[in-house]
Design a protein around this motif. Sequence first.
Motif, PDB file in Angstrom:
ATOM      1  N   MET A 204      36.514 -38.510  -1.641  1.00  0.00           N
ATOM      2  CA  MET A 204      36.260 -39.453  -0.547  1.00  0.00           C
ATOM      3  C   MET A 204      36.660 -40.870  -0.938  1.00  0.00           C
ATOM      4  N   ALA A 205      36.430 -41.233  -2.188  1.00  0.00           N
ATOM      5  CA  ALA A 205      36.776 -42.584  -2.647  1.00  0.00           C
ATOM      6  C   ALA A 205      38.279 -42.750  -2.786  1.00  0.00           C
ATOM      7  N   ASP A 206      39.010 -41.640  -3.000  1.00  0.00           N
ATOM      8  CA  ASP A 206      40.472 -41.674  -3.040  1.00  0.00           C
ATOM      9  C   ASP A 206      41.007 -42.673  -4.066  1.00  0.00           C
ATOM     10  N   GLY A 207      40.380 -42.709  -5.241  1.00  0.00           N
ATOM     11  CA  GLY A 207      40.860 -43.568  -6.316  1.00  0.00           C
ATOM     12  C   GLY A 207      40.406 -45.001  -6.258  1.00  0.00           C
ATOM     13  N   ASP A 208      39.595 -45.354  -5.273  1.00  0.00           N
ATOM     14  CA  ASP A 208      39.116 -46.725  -5.085  1.00  0.00           C
ATOM     15  C   ASP A 208      37.747 -46.857  -5.749  1.00  0.00           C
ATOM     16  N   GLY A 209      37.680 -47.580  -6.855  1.00  0.00           N
ATOM     17  CA  GLY A 209      36.419 -47.717  -7.586  1.00  0.00           C
ATOM     18  C   GLY A 209      35.344 -48.407  -6.776  1.00  0.00           C
ATOM     19  N   ARG A 210      35.710 -49.440  -6.047  1.00  0.00           N
ATOM     20  CA  ARG A 210      34.732 -50.165  -5.234  1.00  0.00           C
ATOM     21  C   ARG A 210      34.172 -49.262  -4.139  1.00  0.00           C
ATOM     22  N   ALA A 211      35.055 -48.469  -3.526  1.00  0.00           N
ATOM     23  CA  ALA A 211      34.602 -47.557  -2.475  1.00  0.00           C
ATOM     24  C   ALA A 211      33.693 -46.477  -3.060  1.00  0.00           C
ATOM     25  N   LEU A 212      34.027 -46.005  -4.253  1.00  0.00           N
ATOM     26  CA  LEU A 212      33.206 -44.982  -4.906  1.00  0.00           C
ATOM     27  C   LEU A 212      31.779 -45.470  -5.098  1.00  0.00           C
ATOM     28  N   LEU A 213      31.636 -46.683  -5.611  1.00  0.00           N
ATOM     29  CA  LEU A 213      30.300 -47.218  -5.847  1.00  0.00           C
ATOM     30  C   LEU A 213      29.583 -47.536  -4.539  1.00  0.00           C
ATOM     31  N   GLY A 214      30.341 -47.930  -3.515  1.00  0.00           N
ATOM     32  CA  GLY A 214      29.719 -48.152  -2.205  1.00  0.00           C
ATOM     33  C   GLY A 214      29.155 -46.868  -1.627  1.00  0.00           C
ATOM     34  N   LEU A 215      29.928 -45.772  -1.757  1.00  0.00           N
ATOM     35  CA  LEU A 215      29.444 -44.482  -1.284  1.00  0.00           C
ATOM     36  C   LEU A 215      28.238 -44.016  -2.089  1.00  0.00           C
ATOM     37  N   LEU A 216      28.294 -44.213  -3.407  1.00  0.00           N
ATOM     38  CA  LEU A 216      27.180 -43.804  -4.262  1.00  0.00           C
ATOM     39  C   LEU A 216      25.925 -44.594  -3.929  1.00  0.00           C
ATOM     40  N   GLU A 217      26.099 -45.861  -3.604  1.00  0.00           N
ATOM     41  CA  GLU A 217      24.946 -46.684  -3.235  1.00  0.00           C
ATOM     42  C   GLU A 217      24.286 -46.153  -1.959  1.00  0.00           C
ATOM     43  N   GLU A 218      25.109 -45.703  -0.997  1.00  0.00           N
ATOM     44  CA  GLU A 218      24.549 -45.091   0.217  1.00  0.00           C
ATOM     45  C   GLU A 218      23.751 -43.839  -0.125  1.00  0.00           C
ATOM     46  N   VAL A 219      24.269 -43.061  -1.058  1.00  0.00           N
ATOM     47  CA  VAL A 219      23.590 -41.826  -1.450  1.00  0.00           C
ATOM     48  C   VAL A 219      22.242 -42.135  -2.088  1.00  0.00           C
ATOM     49  N   TYR A 220      22.224 -43.104  -2.989  1.00  0.00           N
ATOM     50  CA  TYR A 220      20.962 -43.484  -3.626  1.00  0.00           C
ATOM     51  C   TYR A 220      19.934 -43.959  -2.595  1.00  0.00           C
ATOM     52  N   ALA A 221      20.426 -44.761  -1.641  1.00  0.00           N
ATOM     53  CA  ALA A 221      19.500 -45.343  -0.660  1.00  0.00           C
ATOM     54  C   ALA A 221      18.922 -44.305   0.280  1.00  0.00           C
ATOM     55  N   ALA A 222      19.642 -43.202   0.497  1.00  0.00           N
ATOM     56  CA  ALA A 222      19.229 -42.235   1.522  1.00  0.00           C
ATOM     57  C   ALA A 222      18.531 -41.001   0.948  1.00  0.00           C
ATOM     58  N   THR A 223      18.362 -40.942  -0.371  1.00  0.00           N
ATOM     59  CA  THR A 223      17.771 -39.744  -0.966  1.00  0.00           C
ATOM     60  C   THR A 223      16.484 -40.066  -1.698  1.00  0.00           C
ATOM     61  N   GLY A 224      15.619 -39.062  -1.735  1.00  0.00           N
ATOM     62  CA  GLY A 224      14.370 -39.203  -2.464  1.00  0.00           C
ATOM     63  C   GLY A 224      14.558 -38.968  -3.943  1.00  0.00           C
TER      64      GLY A 224
END
Length: 442
Positions: A204-224
């Motif tokens: 999903m990040a397609d080689g974009d480090g900033r996008a990868l961390l943005g997606l991971l941040e969404e995952v952290y925020a939405a999970t218990g």
Amino acid sequence: MSDLFGGDVPSTPNEQFEDRPLADRLRPKTLEEVVGQDHLLGDDGVLTRMIKAGRLGSLIFWGPPGSGKTTVARLLADQVDYHFHQISAIFSGVADLKKTFELAKQMRANGKKTLLFVDEIHRFNRAQQDSFLPVMEDGTIVLVGATTENPSFELNAALLSRAQVLSFKSHTHEAAEQLIARAEELEARKAPLDAEARRALYEMADGDGRALLGLLEEVYAATGEDEVLDQKALEALVQRRAPVYDKGQDGHYNLISALHKTIRGSDPDAALYYLSRMLVAGEDPMFIARRLIRMAVEDIGLADPQALPQCVAARDAFHMLGTPEGELALAQAAVYLALAPKSNAVYNAYNNAMRVAKTTGSPTPPKVILNAPTKLMKSEGYGDGYQYDHDAPDAFSGQEYFPEKLGRQTFYEPVERGFERDLQKRIDYFKRLRLKRQTGKS
């Protein structure tokens, strides 16, 4: 090692660390912390050698979004103790450039060199790019320009001649794993993803480090605390980020070039892959159809006369079926072209004929093949002696059709592949007949 993401640091010094985006909190503080660009920042990297040698010249950072161009430029200025000044070509005009150059001159007078970082430098027009040349040459600034587009096409030759182009790479899975590991350490929590979801996050990040961390941040925020997402749950949470592909820019031309060369190279599997890449990225199917038609006449030609009808039929089938069924017709045409015998004989013949036509003036065709619609033209010999080929033996008169001034030319030379082998036999047959008709020799 390469930096993983670019962008600006927060403008508010007192902002709480925890309130800043994950990508910003993980931003490298030294060049040694940058990951993914070893060819630039490793022990034998280009930038490493420049720093050791104490010779930092103007540079163009060329690479995809989120590969660390901005961060590396900022850390590079810190490393060599230059004043760092950043502008964006999107928001800056001539007046802004003048102010920037004046500030750099003042800094230089006070004994401080300026590293001017210009984001999206390809957005500047030719005149604006030329304005950098005097201040680069007199040492007022060291220019570091960043672009996602091919500098060869987007930047002036004069500017390119004064700067070294350094290529930044998309983040590999290995580099992305280093980023995730750093995030896990910072968050003091394992990324809540199973193995398949973790791999999907990379894609999903397609080689974009900033996008990868943005997606991971969404995952952290939405999970218990104890929740772990599988791939399906991940895709439902963050949606799927489209691949980096701008139909007017490099990605567009890179993929169509890849498709063309894999078909020319008779690799149907690679052709299907690049065709799929283009369709997934939202390419216009009619653009693909047009390019397949072009490939049929350029790379297959008469080695397989069915190649062109196959591609035209695929275009028509897509018009009739629409999406998503019509894409299969394009796939069939791509596979057919890849497996067809290859010949560029007609392509070369056409180019050679065009060259001769452009360089030999306008010699008159032989009068024997010119019509005589008026008495004057008939009296001048137009059409005299013309032999109607259908009345000749073998339906072949052997007359000479090239202008006398030009003489006989040979443009089309079939290859020994596919149907062109039969065409070569016909050419040889007519050549023998022509010699016999014109000289009486067999």
